[in-house]
Every structure is written in C-alpha cells, then in structure tokens.
Design a protein around this motif. Structure first.
Motif, PDB file in Angstrom:
ATOM      1  N   ALA A   2       0.833  -1.205   0.000  1.00 15.80           N
ATOM      2  CA  ALA A   2       0.000   0.000   0.000  1.00 15.80           C
ATOM      3  C   ALA A   2       0.864   1.249   0.000  1.00 15.80           C
ATOM      4  O   ALA A   2       1.903   1.315   0.648  1.00 15.80           O
ATOM      5  N   GLU A   3       0.415   2.238  -0.749  1.00 13.06           N
ATOM      6  CA  GLU A   3       1.082   3.537  -0.840  1.00 13.06           C
ATOM      7  C   GLU A   3       0.120   4.610  -0.349  1.00 13.06           C
ATOM      8  O   GLU A   3      -1.089   4.486  -0.514  1.00 13.06           O
ATOM      9  N   HIS A   4       0.669   5.674   0.220  1.00  8.78           N
ATOM     10  CA  HIS A   4      -0.121   6.836   0.629  1.00  8.78           C
ATOM     11  C   HIS A   4       0.224   8.016  -0.280  1.00  8.78           C
ATOM     12  O   HIS A   4       1.346   8.134  -0.748  1.00  8.78           O
ATOM     13  N   THR A   5      -0.733   8.899  -0.478  1.00  5.24           N
ATOM     14  CA  THR A   5      -0.478  10.104  -1.258  1.00  5.24           C
ATOM     15  C   THR A   5       0.186  11.159  -0.379  1.00  5.24           C
ATOM     16  O   THR A   5       0.024  11.145   0.836  1.00  5.24           O
ATOM     17  N   PRO A   6       0.928  12.094  -0.988  1.00  8.54           N
ATOM     18  CA  PRO A   6       1.516  13.185  -0.216  1.00  8.54           C
ATOM     19  C   PRO A   6       0.450  14.178   0.249  1.00  8.54           C
ATOM     20  O   PRO A   6      -0.690  14.149  -0.208  1.00  8.54           O
ATOM     21  N   ASN A  45      -8.023  -0.857 -13.085  1.00  8.53           N
ATOM     22  CA  ASN A  45      -9.098  -1.839 -13.023  1.00  8.53           C
ATOM     23  C   ASN A  45      -8.875  -2.926 -11.987  1.00  8.53           C
ATOM     24  O   ASN A  45      -9.836  -3.481 -11.467  1.00  8.53           O
ATOM     25  N   HIS A  46      -7.623  -3.273 -11.706  1.00  8.76           N
ATOM     26  CA  HIS A  46      -7.352  -4.455 -10.882  1.00  8.76           C
ATOM     27  C   HIS A  46      -7.162  -4.158  -9.400  1.00  8.76           C
ATOM     28  O   HIS A  46      -7.254  -5.054  -8.575  1.00  8.76           O
ATOM     29  N   CYS A  47      -6.921  -2.928  -9.019  1.00  7.48           N
ATOM     30  CA  CYS A  47      -6.564  -2.568  -7.643  1.00  7.48           C
ATOM     31  C   CYS A  47      -7.732  -2.829  -6.676  1.00  7.48           C
ATOM     32  O   CYS A  47      -8.845  -2.345  -6.893  1.00  7.48           O
ATOM     33  N   PRO A  48      -7.488  -3.563  -5.581  1.00  4.12           N
ATOM     34  CA  PRO A  48      -8.566  -3.817  -4.620  1.00  4.12           C
ATOM     35  C   PRO A  48      -9.081  -2.540  -3.941  1.00  4.12           C
ATOM     36  O   PRO A  48     -10.257  -2.473  -3.572  1.00  4.12           O
ATOM     37  N   TYR A  49      -8.233  -1.536  -3.802  1.00  2.32           N
ATOM     38  CA  TYR A  49      -8.671  -0.266  -3.210  1.00  2.32           C
ATOM     39  C   TYR A  49      -9.646   0.445  -4.155  1.00  2.32           C
ATOM     40  O   TYR A  49     -10.653   0.995  -3.725  1.00  2.32           O
ATOM     41  N   VAL A  50      -9.334   0.435  -5.452  1.00  3.19           N
ATOM     42  CA  VAL A  50     -10.226   1.045  -6.440  1.00  3.19           C
ATOM     43  C   VAL A  50     -11.539   0.267  -6.496  1.00  3.19           C
ATOM     44  O   VAL A  50     -12.620   0.866  -6.467  1.00  3.19           O
ATOM     45  N   LYS A  51     -11.446  -1.044  -6.561  1.00  3.37           N
ATOM     46  CA  LYS A  51     -12.659  -1.868  -6.622  1.00  3.37           C
ATOM     47  C   LYS A  51     -13.570  -1.608  -5.431  1.00  3.37           C
ATOM     48  O   LYS A  51     -14.795  -1.623  -5.561  1.00  3.37           O
ATOM     49  N   ALA A  52     -12.972  -1.348  -4.271  1.00  2.00           N
ATOM     50  CA  ALA A  52     -13.763  -1.117  -3.055  1.00  2.00           C
ATOM     51  C   ALA A  52     -14.519   0.204  -3.090  1.00  2.00           C
ATOM     52  O   ALA A  52     -15.588   0.318  -2.487  1.00  2.00           O
ATOM     53  N   GLN A 166     -11.825  27.041  -2.198  1.00  2.00           N
ATOM     54  CA  GLN A 166     -10.826  26.626  -1.210  1.00  2.00           C
ATOM     55  C   GLN A 166     -11.170  25.232  -0.695  1.00  2.00           C
ATOM     56  O   GLN A 166     -12.326  24.944  -0.409  1.00  2.00           O
ATOM     57  N   GLY A 167     -10.150  24.401  -0.537  1.00  2.00           N
ATOM     58  CA  GLY A 167     -10.348  23.080   0.023  1.00  2.00           C
ATOM     59  C   GLY A 167     -10.144  23.094   1.526  1.00  2.00           C
ATOM     60  O   GLY A 167      -9.594  24.043   2.084  1.00  2.00           O
ATOM     61  N   PRO A 168     -10.587  22.039   2.208  1.00  2.00           N
ATOM     62  CA  PRO A 168     -10.389  21.944   3.651  1.00  2.00           C
ATOM     63  C   PRO A 168      -8.904  21.824   3.990  1.00  2.00           C
ATOM     64  O   PRO A 168      -8.148  21.201   3.250  1.00  2.00           O
ATOM     65  N   ARG A 169      -8.498  22.426   5.077  1.00  2.00           N
ATOM     66  CA  ARG A 169      -7.095  22.375   5.476  1.00  2.00           C
ATOM     67  C   ARG A 169      -6.737  21.036   6.108  1.00  2.00           C
ATOM     68  O   ARG A 169      -5.593  20.616   6.059  1.00  2.00           O
ATOM     69  N   GLN A 170      -7.709  20.336   6.672  1.00  2.00           N
ATOM     70  CA  GLN A 170      -7.475  19.013   7.244  1.00  2.00           C
ATOM     71  C   GLN A 170      -7.855  17.971   6.191  1.00  2.00           C
ATOM     72  O   GLN A 170      -9.015  17.903   5.781  1.00  2.00           O
ATOM     73  N   GLN A 171      -6.878  17.183   5.771  1.00  2.00           N
ATOM     74  CA  GLN A 171      -7.120  16.146   4.778  1.00  2.00           C
ATOM     75  C   GLN A 171      -6.355  14.889   5.180  1.00  2.00           C
ATOM     76  O   GLN A 171      -5.220  14.970   5.650  1.00  2.00           O
ATOM     77  N   THR A 172      -6.977  13.749   4.961  1.00  2.00           N
ATOM     78  CA  THR A 172      -6.328  12.466   5.233  1.00  2.00           C
ATOM     79  C   THR A 172      -5.904  11.872   3.894  1.00  2.00           C
ATOM     80  O   THR A 172      -6.723  11.770   2.977  1.00  2.00           O
ATOM     81  N   PRO A 173      -4.630  11.500   3.763  1.00  2.00           N
ATOM     82  CA  PRO A 173      -4.149  10.981   2.480  1.00  2.00           C
ATOM     83  C   PRO A 173      -4.912   9.744   2.019  1.00  2.00           C
ATOM     84  O   PRO A 173      -5.383   8.951   2.833  1.00  2.00           O
ATOM     85  N   SER A 174      -5.001   9.593   0.712  1.00  2.00           N
ATOM     86  CA  SER A 174      -5.561   8.389   0.125  1.00  2.00           C
ATOM     87  C   SER A 174      -4.555   7.259   0.284  1.00  2.00           C
ATOM     88  O   SER A 174      -3.359   7.493   0.418  1.00  2.00           O
ATOM     89  N   ILE A 175      -5.044   6.046   0.250  1.00  2.00           N
ATOM     90  CA  ILE A 175      -4.189   4.863   0.285  1.00  2.00           C
ATOM     91  C   ILE A 175      -4.616   3.960  -0.853  1.00  2.00           C
ATOM     92  O   ILE A 175      -5.796   3.904  -1.203  1.00  2.00           O
ATOM     93  N   GLY A 176      -3.653   3.271  -1.452  1.00  2.00           N
ATOM     94  CA  GLY A 176      -3.974   2.366  -2.541  1.00  2.00           C
ATOM     95  C   GLY A 176      -2.748   1.634  -3.021  1.00  2.00           C
ATOM     96  O   GLY A 176      -1.693   1.686  -2.402  1.00  2.00           O
ATOM     97  N   CYS A 177      -2.894   0.951  -4.142  1.00  2.00           N
ATOM     98  CA  CYS A 177      -1.781   0.237  -4.758  1.00  2.00           C
ATOM     99  C   CYS A 177      -0.903   1.222  -5.517  1.00  2.00           C
ATOM    100  O   CYS A 177      -1.406   2.197  -6.080  1.00  2.00           O
ATOM    101  N   SER A 178       0.385   0.974  -5.547  1.00  2.00           N
ATOM    102  CA  SER A 178       1.297   1.856  -6.262  1.00  2.00           C
ATOM    103  C   SER A 178       0.985   1.846  -7.751  1.00  2.00           C
ATOM    104  O   SER A 178       0.478   0.862  -8.291  1.00  2.00           O
ATOM    105  N   ILE A 179       1.301   2.956  -8.415  1.00  2.00           N
ATOM    106  CA  ILE A 179       1.206   3.002  -9.875  1.00  2.00           C
ATOM    107  C   ILE A 179       2.183   1.950 -10.408  1.00  2.00           C
ATOM    108  O   ILE A 179       3.304   1.823  -9.912  1.00  2.00           O
TER     109      ILE A 179
END
Length: 184
Positions: A2-6, A45-52, A166-179
């Motif tokens: 699993a990878e997290h976004t910056p 198409n194949h990532c379980p995080y995307v499928k979820a 403007q976006g919210p200042r508090q954000q939780t990174p996404s998690i998923g499979c690496s590119i």
C-alpha cells in the motif's frame, strides 16, 4: 504494498494533458474543466482499493457534476505487466460500473508523472482556476465496505471547493496500490 499520497500542495496548478478515452474520443484537461472545479482521479481496473470505492466514486462524481465539478479518471498502469489494466479492459470496467465521466488511458505514463501520482486511487481536486485544493481520500473505508454513516470526505471537500474555491485544510491521504510503472 500500500502507498499513501503526499499532503496537498495548495495552489499547485494542474498540468494539461490530451488523452484517449474508452468512448473513442480524445479529451484535453481544458475541455474537461468544470465551471466550479475539476476532479482528476488516477485509478486502474485491478486494484482492490479502487474496486472497493469505485461505485461510491461514480455516485460522488454524478452529484458533484450538479455542483459544477467535472470528474475525469485516468489509468496509467503498465498493461504489459498488468494486463487487467489494458485499454480494452478499461472499456469493460467503465461500462460495468456505469461511469458518468471520461476514463482516459495514459499509456506513456507522462500524465501520471506530471501529477506525481502515487497510487490508485489518487484524487486531485482542483478549483475553477485549476489550483489544487484536495489530495485526500474518498472516505475512511479503504479496502473495506463503507458503513452507512461513513463521512464522504471527497464529496464534502469538492462541494466546499465548488462553493468557495478553497479546500479543507485538514485532509487524510488516500491509500492504494502503487502506480505500476514501466521498466526504464
């Protein structure tokens, strides 16, 4: 693995692109830009995080469209090593899940590199000036089914962007499979 976004780099300008869609049309960022914001999502198409999350993403994209926020999904994975992410399979995936937005193929991976995409799904929420305002997750469910009272973080953030630029200042990174990058 699993990878997290910056963390969101507020105000970062969206790089332009022109890519083929599964519907046979070619799309540019300028043509896809929404009057109140644009959501660029790197998926596959194949990532379980995307499928979820894919059915909730389609729901949110449909509701955001009514607020003037357009959505575009991009698949940048190497189809040679991950054949489930081929252009033909992308067509099937979009149809199976009732995509209401363009699903584009980044075969060269240049767009994913320009955006510094980290994983699938990776959400880039831009205001009407194409300035980054959200780089968080869809919701807290990750790979699990979402409960009935799960907070719709992406939808709420992009609704705020549509209304205030403007976006919210508090954000939780996404998690998923690496590119899945092509070999150098």
């Amino acid at each position: 693995m699993a990878e997290h976004t910056p963390v969101c780099d507020f105000g970062w300008k969206a790089p332009g692109f022109t890519l083929p869609g599964v519907d046979g049309k070619t799309y540019s960022l300028d043509a896809l830009k929404g009057p109140n914001g644009t959501l660029v999502v790197f998926i596959c198409n194949h990532c379980p995080y995307v499928k979820a999350v894919i059915d909730r993403l389609v729901r949110d994209a449909t509701e955001l469209k009514a607020l003037g926020v357009n959505t575009v999904a991009i698949c940048s994975n190497d189809a040679a090593t991950h054949p489930d992410d081929s252009f033909e399979h992308m067509k099937d995936f979009a149809q199976e899940h009732g995509f209401t937005f363009p699903y584009l193929h980044d075969e060269s991976q240049d767009v994913a590199r320009a955006y510094d995409a980290a994983c699938t799904p990776d959400f880039f929420g831009f205001n009407k000036g194409l300035e980054l305002q959200y780089r968080g997750r869809l919701d807290e469910s990750g790979r699990d089914p979402a409960g009935p009272d799960v907070r719709r973080e992406l939808f709420e953030a992009m609704k705020q962007v549509a209304e205030t630029s403007q976006g919210p200042r508090q954000q939780t990174p996404s998690i998923g499979c690496s590119i899945k990058w092509k070999a150098a």
